[in-house]
Write a protein that holds these residues in place. Structure first.
Motif, PDB file in Angstrom:
ATOM      1  N   GLY A 195       0.823  -1.210   0.000  1.00  0.00           N
ATOM      2  CA  GLY A 195       0.000   0.000   0.000  1.00  0.00           C
ATOM      3  C   GLY A 195       0.850   1.249   0.000  1.00  0.00           C
ATOM      4  O   GLY A 195       2.073   1.201   0.151  1.00  0.00           O
ATOM      5  N   MET A 196       0.186   2.384  -0.169  1.00  0.00           N
ATOM      6  CA  MET A 196       0.946   3.626  -0.265  1.00  0.00           C
ATOM      7  C   MET A 196       0.223   4.774   0.434  1.00  0.00           C
ATOM      8  O   MET A 196      -0.991   4.885   0.369  1.00  0.00           O
ATOM      9  CB  MET A 196       1.150   3.973  -1.741  1.00  0.00           C
ATOM     10  N   VAL A 197       1.002   5.585   1.114  1.00  0.00           N
ATOM     11  CA  VAL A 197       0.478   6.803   1.731  1.00  0.00           C
ATOM     12  C   VAL A 197       1.252   7.956   1.125  1.00  0.00           C
ATOM     13  O   VAL A 197       2.479   7.902   1.039  1.00  0.00           O
ATOM     14  CB  VAL A 197       0.667   6.772   3.264  1.00  0.00           C
ATOM     15  N   PHE A 198       0.529   8.971   0.691  1.00  0.00           N
ATOM     16  CA  PHE A 198       1.164  10.017  -0.105  1.00  0.00           C
ATOM     17  C   PHE A 198       1.550  11.215   0.749  1.00  0.00           C
ATOM     18  O   PHE A 198       1.119  11.370   1.886  1.00  0.00           O
ATOM     19  CB  PHE A 198       0.230  10.442  -1.234  1.00  0.00           C
ATOM     20  N   GLN A 199       2.354  12.074   0.116  1.00  0.00           N
ATOM     21  CA  GLN A 199       2.851  13.247   0.831  1.00  0.00           C
ATOM     22  C   GLN A 199       1.705  14.152   1.271  1.00  0.00           C
ATOM     23  O   GLN A 199       1.623  14.558   2.416  1.00  0.00           O
ATOM     24  CB  GLN A 199       3.805  14.001  -0.100  1.00  0.00           C
ATOM     25  N   LYS A 200       0.808  14.436   0.327  1.00  0.00           N
ATOM     26  CA  LYS A 200      -0.330  15.297   0.650  1.00  0.00           C
ATOM     27  C   LYS A 200      -1.505  14.381   0.975  1.00  0.00           C
ATOM     28  O   LYS A 200      -1.818  13.498   0.190  1.00  0.00           O
ATOM     29  CB  LYS A 200      -0.648  16.165  -0.573  1.00  0.00           C
ATOM     30  N   PRO A 201      -2.136  14.568   2.136  1.00  0.00           N
ATOM     31  CA  PRO A 201      -3.286  13.708   2.449  1.00  0.00           C
ATOM     32  C   PRO A 201      -4.311  13.788   1.322  1.00  0.00           C
ATOM     33  O   PRO A 201      -4.647  14.876   0.869  1.00  0.00           O
ATOM     34  CB  PRO A 201      -3.854  14.328   3.727  1.00  0.00           C
ATOM     35  N   ASN A 202      -4.755  12.628   0.844  1.00  0.00           N
ATOM     36  CA  ASN A 202      -5.690  12.654  -0.282  1.00  0.00           C
ATOM     37  C   ASN A 202      -6.900  11.757  -0.057  1.00  0.00           C
ATOM     38  O   ASN A 202      -7.129  10.820  -0.795  1.00  0.00           O
ATOM     39  CB  ASN A 202      -4.978  12.268  -1.584  1.00  0.00           C
ATOM     40  N   PRO A 203      -7.684  12.048   0.986  1.00  0.00           N
ATOM     41  CA  PRO A 203      -8.902  11.251   1.163  1.00  0.00           C
ATOM     42  C   PRO A 203      -9.846  11.473  -0.014  1.00  0.00           C
ATOM     43  O   PRO A 203      -9.790  12.514  -0.664  1.00  0.00           O
ATOM     44  CB  PRO A 203      -9.507  11.815   2.454  1.00  0.00           C
ATOM     45  N   PHE A 204     -10.679  10.475  -0.287  1.00  0.00           N
ATOM     46  CA  PHE A 204     -11.681  10.639  -1.336  1.00  0.00           C
ATOM     47  C   PHE A 204     -12.757  11.599  -0.833  1.00  0.00           C
ATOM     48  O   PHE A 204     -13.052  11.622   0.362  1.00  0.00           O
ATOM     49  CB  PHE A 204     -12.341   9.298  -1.663  1.00  0.00           C
ATOM     50  N   PRO A 205     -13.364  12.347  -1.735  1.00  0.00           N
ATOM     51  CA  PRO A 205     -14.469  13.215  -1.299  1.00  0.00           C
ATOM     52  C   PRO A 205     -15.723  12.397  -1.002  1.00  0.00           C
ATOM     53  O   PRO A 205     -16.751  12.570  -1.636  1.00  0.00           O
ATOM     54  CB  PRO A 205     -14.657  14.167  -2.482  1.00  0.00           C
ATOM     55  N   LYS A 206     -15.597  11.482  -0.068  1.00  0.00           N
ATOM     56  CA  LYS A 206     -16.704  10.627   0.349  1.00  0.00           C
ATOM     57  C   LYS A 206     -16.678  10.580   1.871  1.00  0.00           C
ATOM     58  O   LYS A 206     -15.800  11.145   2.494  1.00  0.00           O
ATOM     59  CB  LYS A 206     -16.496   9.197  -0.162  1.00  0.00           C
ATOM     60  N   SER A 207     -17.597   9.813   2.431  1.00  0.00           N
ATOM     61  CA  SER A 207     -17.621   9.718   3.888  1.00  0.00           C
ATOM     62  C   SER A 207     -16.400   8.948   4.383  1.00  0.00           C
ATOM     63  O   SER A 207     -15.750   8.225   3.621  1.00  0.00           O
ATOM     64  CB  SER A 207     -18.895   9.014   4.345  1.00  0.00           C
ATOM     65  N   ILE A 208     -16.102   9.118   5.662  1.00  0.00           N
ATOM     66  CA  ILE A 208     -14.987   8.397   6.264  1.00  0.00           C
ATOM     67  C   ILE A 208     -15.175   6.900   6.072  1.00  0.00           C
ATOM     68  O   ILE A 208     -14.257   6.174   5.675  1.00  0.00           O
ATOM     69  CB  ILE A 208     -14.897   8.762   7.763  1.00  0.00           C
ATOM     70  N   TYR A 209     -16.395   6.462   6.310  1.00  0.00           N
ATOM     71  CA  TYR A 209     -16.742   5.043   6.185  1.00  0.00           C
ATOM     72  C   TYR A 209     -16.436   4.537   4.770  1.00  0.00           C
ATOM     73  O   TYR A 209     -15.771   3.520   4.582  1.00  0.00           O
ATOM     74  CB  TYR A 209     -18.226   4.879   6.505  1.00  0.00           C
ATOM     75  N   ASP A 210     -16.904   5.297   3.777  1.00  0.00           N
ATOM     76  CA  ASP A 210     -16.696   4.875   2.392  1.00  0.00           C
ATOM     77  C   ASP A 210     -15.229   4.960   1.989  1.00  0.00           C
ATOM     78  O   ASP A 210     -14.764   4.194   1.149  1.00  0.00           O
ATOM     79  CB  ASP A 210     -17.540   5.718   1.440  1.00  0.00           C
ATOM     80  N   ASN A 211     -14.506   5.908   2.572  1.00  0.00           N
ATOM     81  CA  ASN A 211     -13.076   5.978   2.313  1.00  0.00           C
ATOM     82  C   ASN A 211     -12.406   4.670   2.690  1.00  0.00           C
ATOM     83  O   ASN A 211     -11.571   4.149   1.956  1.00  0.00           O
ATOM     84  CB  ASN A 211     -12.458   7.122   3.128  1.00  0.00           C
ATOM     85  N   ILE A 212     -12.779   4.159   3.864  1.00  0.00           N
ATOM     86  CA  ILE A 212     -12.172   2.905   4.327  1.00  0.00           C
ATOM     87  C   ILE A 212     -12.644   1.729   3.481  1.00  0.00           C
ATOM     88  O   ILE A 212     -11.846   0.880   3.086  1.00  0.00           O
ATOM     89  CB  ILE A 212     -12.540   2.640   5.802  1.00  0.00           C
ATOM     90  N   MET A 213     -13.945   1.695   3.207  1.00  0.00           N
ATOM     91  CA  MET A 213     -14.498   0.510   2.547  1.00  0.00           C
ATOM     92  C   MET A 213     -14.181   0.451   1.060  1.00  0.00           C
ATOM     93  O   MET A 213     -14.335  -0.592   0.440  1.00  0.00           O
ATOM     94  CB  MET A 213     -16.025   0.455   2.748  1.00  0.00           C
ATOM     95  N   PHE A 214     -13.742   1.584   0.488  1.00  0.00           N
ATOM     96  CA  PHE A 214     -13.503   1.562  -0.961  1.00  0.00           C
ATOM     97  C   PHE A 214     -12.512   0.468  -1.353  1.00  0.00           C
ATOM     98  O   PHE A 214     -12.779  -0.341  -2.241  1.00  0.00           O
ATOM     99  CB  PHE A 214     -13.003   2.918  -1.445  1.00  0.00           C
ATOM    100  N   GLY A 215     -11.376   0.427  -0.665  1.00  0.00           N
ATOM    101  CA  GLY A 215     -10.349  -0.556  -1.005  1.00  0.00           C
ATOM    102  C   GLY A 215     -10.866  -1.989  -0.960  1.00  0.00           C
ATOM    103  O   GLY A 215     -10.780  -2.720  -1.948  1.00  0.00           O
ATOM    104  N   PRO A 216     -11.417  -2.397   0.202  1.00  0.00           N
ATOM    105  CA  PRO A 216     -11.949  -3.760   0.256  1.00  0.00           C
ATOM    106  C   PRO A 216     -12.984  -4.033  -0.834  1.00  0.00           C
ATOM    107  O   PRO A 216     -12.935  -5.074  -1.499  1.00  0.00           O
ATOM    108  CB  PRO A 216     -12.593  -3.826   1.643  1.00  0.00           C
ATOM    109  N   ARG A 217     -13.892  -3.104  -1.044  1.00  0.00           N
ATOM    110  CA  ARG A 217     -14.967  -3.348  -2.015  1.00  0.00           C
ATOM    111  C   ARG A 217     -14.417  -3.584  -3.402  1.00  0.00           C
ATOM    112  O   ARG A 217     -14.801  -4.535  -4.079  1.00  0.00           O
ATOM    113  CB  ARG A 217     -15.938  -2.162  -2.055  1.00  0.00           C
TER     114      ARG A 217
END
Ligand SMILES: Nc1ncnc2c1ncn2[C@@H]1O[C@H](COP(=O)(O)OP(=O)(O)OP(=O)(O)O)[C@@H](O)[C@H]1O
Ligand SMILES: [Mg+2]
Lengths: 272, 419
Positions: free
Chosen positions: A103-125
């Motif tokens: 996995g990768m974490v980037f220099q600038k935080p780049n959460p998706f413009p979605k809910s926190i929940y969906d941010n987490i679940m996107f990868g698994p889904r």
């Protein structure tokens, strides 16, 4: 054999000491050689720091490890990068799978413009996860706890992830990376956009994560490298501006008694 | 260089000091004020132009009309005609027109099968014969009532003066007619909707998908660059050229398809709604593609990287992140293209919009007319009342466009995201 099959065997034996190995890796952007002949072995469940002056190819090497460089048109790699003994640049390896496991974490935080929940679940889904709502809730909680942000967001899981503070966003991004259960996490200057307190939190988090994950971090902060990392790799550009690995070893040794004069100069701030 | 510079020394050249500072600031502010005045006057000129346009249109759309009838409706019956039964109406009709004409109407469609409304309409047309002999603009109607009354009394002693809104419910629902007061834009509105529907059904998906391909999949090679350049240039091609293309391809070459002959429609030629819609689709397609690409390009790269970094495929990244985030922009562009297609006239004249269609279209293989064509047609007719209905039709078109743009803004705000 794919990486998936290989790693299953490998995990069963649990004998590999190294999570990732680079062998004589050269990386090009078009005709420009950005990285020249890097060989290094990243130890499992340790934190390895890449340090070196700007433009020496740290990010390039890091992105090569999960094939994010593939996304840059014209980029090309020679040599081998082994993951569970398998060259991830072999034609039969799908970069999509590599990125799930590394996995990768980037220099600038780049959460998706979605809910926190969906941010987490996107990868698994997108990776084919199936489960009940309760299992999904559990997965989200685990990931957020793993990234030490659960207490701060547990009451607003359905609010946008972009509404968090910079430091929280970065931990959300780490949680998001954890949710697909990678083995290795690459972090490219994850704290450079954060204040000292958030930085400290992320550093503590990395030490926590080290128990289960292999972490590679690029940083310009010498204190950070010495505080958190077990191993340090020092890169430098040579005369034709290609990045090279100058020295690689246990952090303590690199910081106290480096073998190379250039390493000593850089670390003591006389250079770069 | 650095050897010749002495640290403690002041640089040469003059930076204002003392009173000069204030003078300098005043001069800078004055320059700013002049520009501001210039910006403001441009705004005023724009507003004046818009105001004049609206004024002339509204001035023509409302006002007094002098109406003359062959016979006063009150002489026909002591009750209002609308309250009479169909049988009573038929009797009135029989009593007031020649027997031959009555028989002809009966032959056209037996009275027993006609609706009450259609009988009433016959009475209005044939017996009462309402005729507008003069129409006046809104400003004169409001300001010079006496003069208008005097003129009408002198020139049309039998006429009655009434205030009329040329834009009314009947105008919106009735089809075209050669008598201005009976004419409406009903079938033109419907025609416009049909054409727009076909245009959008084709241009929206093709435009978006094409945009996605060019932006996300196409590599930077000479042939894709050629395609890109072509699309950008096509967006600037005068619309009449598309009309000529549509005439050659859809109306002529593909006539069996566009006339519906291949689908069993017999009484038609290639100048159909379908041809018009296809032509319009070609016209807005470059706009759609360019716009979709802009919207897609505006999605930050960091979102794509985050998605790929989690092991998403290209398609998953496009579907879950690129498209949703580009949606507001794509929607705005779609509706702007729609407004463009709505107002286009030239290509449809070439493709063969009929200027005199009295029936309502009910399939894509029908002849058609659209609102701008109707306006064009009416403004080129002699007689001031055609000017009145043209103005009313312009209001209809403007309101439709305004509604479309308002929808665009609403949709954009609704789907807008922050990064
Ligand atoms: N996308 C790219 N296309 C072309 N050249 C690139 C690209 N990314 C990086 N480079 C070049 O490759 C070299 C190494 O860049 P890289 O970003 O890996 O450096 P870095 O060590 O991460 O620097 P920094 O510490 O400033 O982030 C630089 O000379 C840079 O100009
Ligand atoms: Mg970098």
């Amino acid at each position: 054999m794919t990486v998936a099959e290989l790693s299953a065997v490998d995990m069963a034996q649990a004998n590999g000491r190294y999570a990732v190995e680079l062998h004589n890796t050269h990386i090009y952007y078009g005709s420009f050689r950005a990285v020249k002949d890097v060989s290094l072995q990243i130890e499992r469940q340790r934190i390895t720091a890449f340090i070196g002056p700007s433009g020496c190819g740290k990010s390039t090497v890091l992105r090569a490890i999960n094939r994010m460089n593939d996304l840059i048109p014209g980029s090309r790699l020679e040599g081998r990068i082994l993951f569970h003994g398998k060259n991830i640049y072999d034609p039969d390896v799908d970069p999509v799978e590599v990125r799930r496991r590394i996995g990768m974490v980037f220099q600038k935080p780049n959460p998706f413009p979605k809910s926190i929940y969906d941010n987490i679940m996107f990868g698994p889904r997108i990776n084919g996860w199936r489960g009940t709502k309760a299992q999904a809730d559990e997965l989200v909680e685990r990931a957020l706890r793993g990234a030490a942000i659960w207490d701060e967001v547990k009451d607003k899981l359905h609010q946008p992830g972009t509404a968090l503070s910079g430091g929280q966003q970065q931990r959300l991004c780490i949680a998001r990376a954890l949710a697909v259960q990678p083995e290795v996490i690459l972090m490219d200057e994850p704290c450079s956009a954060l204040d000292p307190i958030s930085t400290l939190k992320i550093e503590e988090l990395m030490l926590e994560l080290r128990r289960n994950y292999t972490i590679i971090i690029v940083t310009h902060n010498m204190q950070q490298a010495s505080r958190v990392s077990d191993y340090t790799a020092f890169f430098l550009m040579d005369a034709d501006r290609a990045g090279q690995l100058v020295e690689y070893g246990p952090t303590e040794q690199i910081f106290t008694s480096p073998n190379d004069k250039r390493t000593e100069d850089y670390i003591s701030g006389r250079f770069g | 260089m650095s050897t010749t510079l002495n640290p403690g020394e002041r640089p040469t050249g003059y930076l204002p000091e003392g009173a000069d500072i204030n003078r300098n600031i005043a001069a800078r502010r004055l320059r700013g004020k002049i520009w501001q005045a210039l910006f403001f006057s441009s705004l005023v000129i724009g507003l004046l132009a818009l105001g004049t346009l609206l004024y002339t249109i509204i001035d023509d759309s409302f006002g007094y009309i002098a109406v003359q009838t062959k016979i006063d409706p009150e002489e026909l019956s002591d009750r209002p005609l609308a309250e009479l039964s169909k049988e009573e109406l038929i009797e009135i009709l029989r009593a007031n027109i020649s027997a031959g004409l009555f028989r002809r109407f009966d032959r056209d469609e037996p009275f027993s099968e006609r609706s009450k409304e259609s009988v009433l309409q016959l009475i209005e047309e044939r017996v009462i014969g309402r005729e507008v002999v003069a129409s006046f603009k809104l400003t004169e109607s409001l300001l010079e009532r006496e003069r208008i009354e005097a003129t009408v009394r002198e020139r049309f002693p039998r006429a009655r003066l009434e205030f009329h809104s040329w834009l009314n419910r009947d105008f919106l629902t009735r089809p075209m007619s050669s008598v201005p007061i009976l004419a409406g834009v009903g079938n033109a509105i419907l025609g416009s909707l049909w054409v727009i529907a076909i245009t959008m059904i084709l241009a929206v998906p093709i435009g978006i998908l094409g945009g996605v391909y060019l932006e996300e999949y196409a590599s930077d090679t000479w042939y894709y660059r050629l395609i890109e350049t072509n699309i950008n240039n096509l967006a600037g091609v005068p619309s009449i050229i598309y009309g000529i293309l549509g005439l050659a391809v859809f109306v002529r070459a593909l006539e069996p398809l566009t006339s519906g002959a291949a689908f069993g429609v017999t009484d038609s030629n290639g100048r159909t709604i379908l041809s018009a819609g296809l032509t319009m689709a070609l016209l807005v397609l470059p706009l759609m593609i360019i716009n979709a690409r802009e919207a897609i390009r505006a999605v930050p790269q960091s979102i794509r990287q985050a998605s790929y970094g989690l092991g998403a495929t290209k398609w998953q990244t496009v579907w879950h992140h690129v498209l949703p985030n580009a949606l507001p922009g794509i929607l705005t562009g779609t509706i702007l293209s729609m407004s463009r297609a709505m107002g286009e006239t030239a290509p449809l004249i070439v493709v063969g919009a009929s200027t005199f269609v009295v029936f309502f279209p009910d399939s894509v293989f029908d002849k058609f007319t659209v609102i701008p064509i109707q306006i064009y047609n009416w403004t080129s007719q002699p007689g001031s009342q055609f000017r009145n209905i043209a103005a009313a039709a312009i209001i209809v078109l403007l309101v439709t466009l305004l509604l479309l743009n308002a929808t665009a803004i609403l949709l954009r705000n609704r789907f807008k995201r922050s990064y």
